[in-house]
Design a protein around this motif. Sequence first.
Motif, PDB file in Angstrom:
ATOM      1  N   LEU A  64      -0.718  -1.272  -7.832  1.00  0.00           N
ATOM      2  CA  LEU A  64      -1.723  -2.098  -7.329  1.00  0.00           C
ATOM      3  C   LEU A  64      -3.098  -2.120  -7.792  1.00  0.00           C
ATOM      4  O   LEU A  64      -3.655  -1.124  -8.307  1.00  0.00           O
ATOM      5  CB  LEU A  64      -1.845  -1.850  -5.686  1.00  0.00           C
ATOM      6  CG  LEU A  64      -2.977  -2.537  -4.930  1.00  0.00           C
ATOM      7  CD1 LEU A  64      -2.333  -3.903  -4.660  1.00  0.00           C
ATOM      8  CD2 LEU A  64      -3.390  -1.897  -3.821  1.00  0.00           C
ATOM      9  N   THR A  65      -3.639  -3.056  -8.527  1.00  0.00           N
ATOM     10  CA  THR A  65      -4.941  -2.909  -9.285  1.00  0.00           C
ATOM     11  C   THR A  65      -5.820  -4.163  -8.772  1.00  0.00           C
ATOM     12  O   THR A  65      -5.668  -4.633  -7.779  1.00  0.00           O
ATOM     13  CB  THR A  65      -4.579  -3.171 -10.821  1.00  0.00           C
ATOM     14  OG1 THR A  65      -5.538  -2.981 -11.761  1.00  0.00           O
ATOM     15  CG2 THR A  65      -3.614  -4.552 -11.269  1.00  0.00           C
ATOM     16  N   ASN A  66      -6.628  -4.581  -9.706  1.00  0.00           N
ATOM     17  CA  ASN A  66      -7.658  -5.630  -9.344  1.00  0.00           C
ATOM     18  C   ASN A  66      -8.598  -5.381  -8.344  1.00  0.00           C
ATOM     19  O   ASN A  66      -8.917  -6.316  -7.259  1.00  0.00           O
ATOM     20  CB  ASN A  66      -6.948  -6.880  -9.313  1.00  0.00           C
ATOM     21  CG  ASN A  66      -7.870  -8.183  -9.477  1.00  0.00           C
ATOM     22  OD1 ASN A  66      -8.505  -8.218 -10.639  1.00  0.00           O
ATOM     23  ND2 ASN A  66      -7.930  -9.196  -8.669  1.00  0.00           N
ATOM     24  N   PHE A  67      -9.040  -4.085  -7.912  1.00  0.00           N
ATOM     25  CA  PHE A  67      -9.829  -3.955  -6.834  1.00  0.00           C
ATOM     26  C   PHE A  67     -11.084  -3.352  -7.315  1.00  0.00           C
ATOM     27  O   PHE A  67     -11.579  -2.704  -8.360  1.00  0.00           O
ATOM     28  CB  PHE A  67      -9.041  -2.858  -6.098  1.00  0.00           C
ATOM     29  CG  PHE A  67      -8.848  -1.730  -6.442  1.00  0.00           C
ATOM     30  CD1 PHE A  67      -9.602  -0.620  -6.733  1.00  0.00           C
ATOM     31  CD2 PHE A  67      -7.414  -1.418  -6.740  1.00  0.00           C
ATOM     32  CE1 PHE A  67      -9.281   0.719  -7.199  1.00  0.00           C
ATOM     33  CE2 PHE A  67      -6.963  -0.216  -7.281  1.00  0.00           C
ATOM     34  CZ  PHE A  67      -7.738   0.852  -7.469  1.00  0.00           C
ATOM     35  N   THR A  72     -10.260  -9.030  -5.091  1.00  0.00           N
ATOM     36  CA  THR A  72      -9.276  -8.742  -4.113  1.00  0.00           C
ATOM     37  C   THR A  72      -8.241  -7.953  -4.845  1.00  0.00           C
ATOM     38  O   THR A  72      -7.487  -8.597  -5.707  1.00  0.00           O
ATOM     39  CB  THR A  72      -8.753 -10.249  -3.664  1.00  0.00           C
ATOM     40  OG1 THR A  72      -9.622 -10.938  -3.046  1.00  0.00           O
ATOM     41  CG2 THR A  72      -7.634 -10.129  -2.772  1.00  0.00           C
ATOM     42  N   PRO A  73      -7.427  -7.128  -4.243  1.00  0.00           N
ATOM     43  CA  PRO A  73      -6.583  -6.404  -4.787  1.00  0.00           C
ATOM     44  C   PRO A  73      -5.307  -6.937  -5.004  1.00  0.00           C
ATOM     45  O   PRO A  73      -4.945  -7.804  -4.160  1.00  0.00           O
ATOM     46  CB  PRO A  73      -6.391  -5.112  -3.748  1.00  0.00           C
ATOM     47  CG  PRO A  73      -7.543  -5.052  -2.865  1.00  0.00           C
ATOM     48  CD  PRO A  73      -8.103  -6.521  -2.761  1.00  0.00           C
ATOM     49  N   ARG A  74      -4.260  -6.833  -5.989  1.00  0.00           N
ATOM     50  CA  ARG A  74      -3.263  -7.542  -6.184  1.00  0.00           C
ATOM     51  C   ARG A  74      -2.147  -6.644  -6.951  1.00  0.00           C
ATOM     52  O   ARG A  74      -2.643  -5.772  -7.648  1.00  0.00           O
ATOM     53  CB  ARG A  74      -3.448  -8.749  -6.856  1.00  0.00           C
ATOM     54  CG  ARG A  74      -3.987  -8.599  -8.093  1.00  0.00           C
ATOM     55  CD  ARG A  74      -3.879 -10.270  -9.002  1.00  0.00           C
ATOM     56  NE  ARG A  74      -4.442 -10.213 -10.382  1.00  0.00           N
ATOM     57  CZ  ARG A  74      -3.717 -10.032 -11.371  1.00  0.00           C
ATOM     58  NH1 ARG A  74      -2.494  -9.988 -11.098  1.00  0.00           N
ATOM     59  NH2 ARG A  74      -4.192 -10.019 -12.602  1.00  0.00           N
ATOM     60  N   LEU A  75      -0.805  -6.857  -6.742  1.00  0.00           N
ATOM     61  CA  LEU A  75       0.193  -6.016  -7.419  1.00  0.00           C
ATOM     62  C   LEU A  75       0.279  -6.594  -8.857  1.00  0.00           C
ATOM     63  O   LEU A  75       0.202  -8.102  -9.173  1.00  0.00           O
ATOM     64  CB  LEU A  75       1.415  -6.263  -6.737  1.00  0.00           C
ATOM     65  CG  LEU A  75       1.586  -5.871  -5.182  1.00  0.00           C
ATOM     66  CD1 LEU A  75       2.528  -5.882  -4.759  1.00  0.00           C
ATOM     67  CD2 LEU A  75       1.173  -4.319  -5.233  1.00  0.00           C
ATOM     68  N   ASP A  82       6.826 -11.490  -9.905  1.00  0.00           N
ATOM     69  CA  ASP A  82       5.639 -12.065  -9.873  1.00  0.00           C
ATOM     70  C   ASP A  82       5.121 -11.949  -8.343  1.00  0.00           C
ATOM     71  O   ASP A  82       5.386 -12.857  -7.766  1.00  0.00           O
ATOM     72  CB  ASP A  82       5.290 -13.517 -10.485  1.00  0.00           C
ATOM     73  CG  ASP A  82       4.219 -14.005 -10.618  1.00  0.00           C
ATOM     74  OD1 ASP A  82       3.234 -13.311 -10.048  1.00  0.00           O
ATOM     75  OD2 ASP A  82       3.856 -15.417 -10.895  1.00  0.00           O
ATOM     76  N   ALA A  83       4.020 -11.236  -8.209  1.00  0.00           N
ATOM     77  CA  ALA A  83       3.598 -11.092  -6.632  1.00  0.00           C
ATOM     78  C   ALA A  83       2.872 -12.397  -6.358  1.00  0.00           C
ATOM     79  O   ALA A  83       2.739 -12.715  -5.238  1.00  0.00           O
ATOM     80  CB  ALA A  83       2.628  -9.687  -6.655  1.00  0.00           C
ATOM     81  N   ALA A 130      -8.104   0.285   3.949  1.00  0.00           N
ATOM     82  CA  ALA A 130      -7.464  -0.458   5.167  1.00  0.00           C
ATOM     83  C   ALA A 130      -6.592  -1.481   4.815  1.00  0.00           C
ATOM     84  O   ALA A 130      -5.623  -1.754   5.385  1.00  0.00           O
ATOM     85  CB  ALA A 130      -8.909  -1.082   5.880  1.00  0.00           C
ATOM     86  N   HIS A 131      -6.972  -1.992   3.515  1.00  0.00           N
ATOM     87  CA  HIS A 131      -5.989  -2.989   2.866  1.00  0.00           C
ATOM     88  C   HIS A 131      -4.536  -2.534   2.742  1.00  0.00           C
ATOM     89  O   HIS A 131      -3.593  -2.939   2.873  1.00  0.00           O
ATOM     90  CB  HIS A 131      -6.569  -3.727   1.678  1.00  0.00           C
ATOM     91  CG  HIS A 131      -5.633  -4.420   0.988  1.00  0.00           C
ATOM     92  ND1 HIS A 131      -5.413  -5.740   1.242  1.00  0.00           N
ATOM     93  CD2 HIS A 131      -4.920  -4.271  -0.353  1.00  0.00           C
ATOM     94  CE1 HIS A 131      -4.545  -6.269   0.363  1.00  0.00           C
ATOM     95  NE2 HIS A 131      -4.174  -5.363  -0.383  1.00  0.00           N
ATOM     96  N   ILE A 132      -4.422  -1.288   1.971  1.00  0.00           N
ATOM     97  CA  ILE A 132      -3.630  -0.584   1.365  1.00  0.00           C
ATOM     98  C   ILE A 132      -2.444  -0.224   2.968  1.00  0.00           C
ATOM     99  O   ILE A 132      -1.413  -0.327   3.028  1.00  0.00           O
ATOM    100  CB  ILE A 132      -3.636   0.684   0.632  1.00  0.00           C
ATOM    101  CG1 ILE A 132      -4.158   0.263  -0.627  1.00  0.00           C
ATOM    102  CG2 ILE A 132      -2.631   1.435   0.771  1.00  0.00           C
ATOM    103  CD1 ILE A 132      -4.812   1.453  -1.567  1.00  0.00           C
TER     104      ILE A 132
END
Length: 359
Positions: A64-67, A72-75, A82-83, A130-132
């Motif tokens: 999980l990256t891009n935070f 916005t976090p994404r896989l 491909d998430a 909270a997102h995780i």
Amino acid sequence: MASSSSPPFLPFLFLLCLATAFTIKVHADQMAIYWGSHTKNLNNADLRATCETKHFSHVSLAFLTNFGNGRTPRLDFGTACDAETGGCKSLQEDIAACQQLGVKVLLSIGGLDEQRYTLASAQEANQLAAHIYDVYLSGNGIDGPLGKVKLDGVDFYVNDASTHNYWDVLAQDLKQLDEDMTLTASQGCDHTAGQADIPLYNALKTGLFSKMWPRFYGQPCTYHPKHTAAFEASVQNWAREFSTIDLYLGILANPDHEEQRFISPRELPGALKIARQHDNFQGVMLWNRYLDVKFLEDGNRAPYSDLIYRIVNPSNNIRMPAATTARMSDMDLADPKTWSRGCGDHAGDRVWPPDEVGA
């Protein structure tokens, strides 16, 4: 009248012989592995097949990256799925299968490229926690990128060049949301005890992490059979400073990255001998399943994890030597003269598969 009975210590010797022959104390360690970051898909590198090997206690889904900084976090699991298009929802069934096998499935956050993640404030740490939890760990039926899942915990895979700030806040927030979740940490092994010289130092000091797997590759503290001083010092630093956390050696599963120092199956016992001197040492972590299976594809006898499994966990190698078993079956247990037999050179032998240490 003199007694004709045997000396009282002979039965004890016989029982000791049985204990030696049938019970062999070995150091049985665990293996963990990262799954994801595939560069192409290979047979048996899928998540369910990874768990079905029964080699691994923990599998970390990377990443999980891009935070941070408002992102916005994404896989990103590489080519595995491909998430963004919903292609990772099929992992829901694989995750459930892994958990049914007793494998803890973790969400690994961060990744190889520190430019793709950061924590700029305590508020960002709160929001990420909270997102995780809501999407991956709550079990509240949210249909997220992995489907409706309840993962077992979070792995912090933080590049050495990453920011040092707020990882401790993130760990505390996650544990407040679910005190039973597992927290693990991966960091470069180059660390001096007592110095906050790694991004996860303050987080590890919270006492909330149960396992850590420093990466002993691509670092000056990697293992070299002929030059072990730096490796020994690093293992000692990690083991003593974070003595309440289970320690695993993070190692590569393929010599593709030879410049980062791959430890061959033949060399691994030497590294383990050093690490096992510390009470909190528990096993090895492999980077990663794609490279593990590729080890077979590259012309070796088996995936790297297959070749080292019984080196890491030697209790699976133990069997009663046939000669000892035959001798003991011939013993007359009513005859004290035979109580000392069966404890010859073969009793308690450890039988190592001769072809498991070469690759």
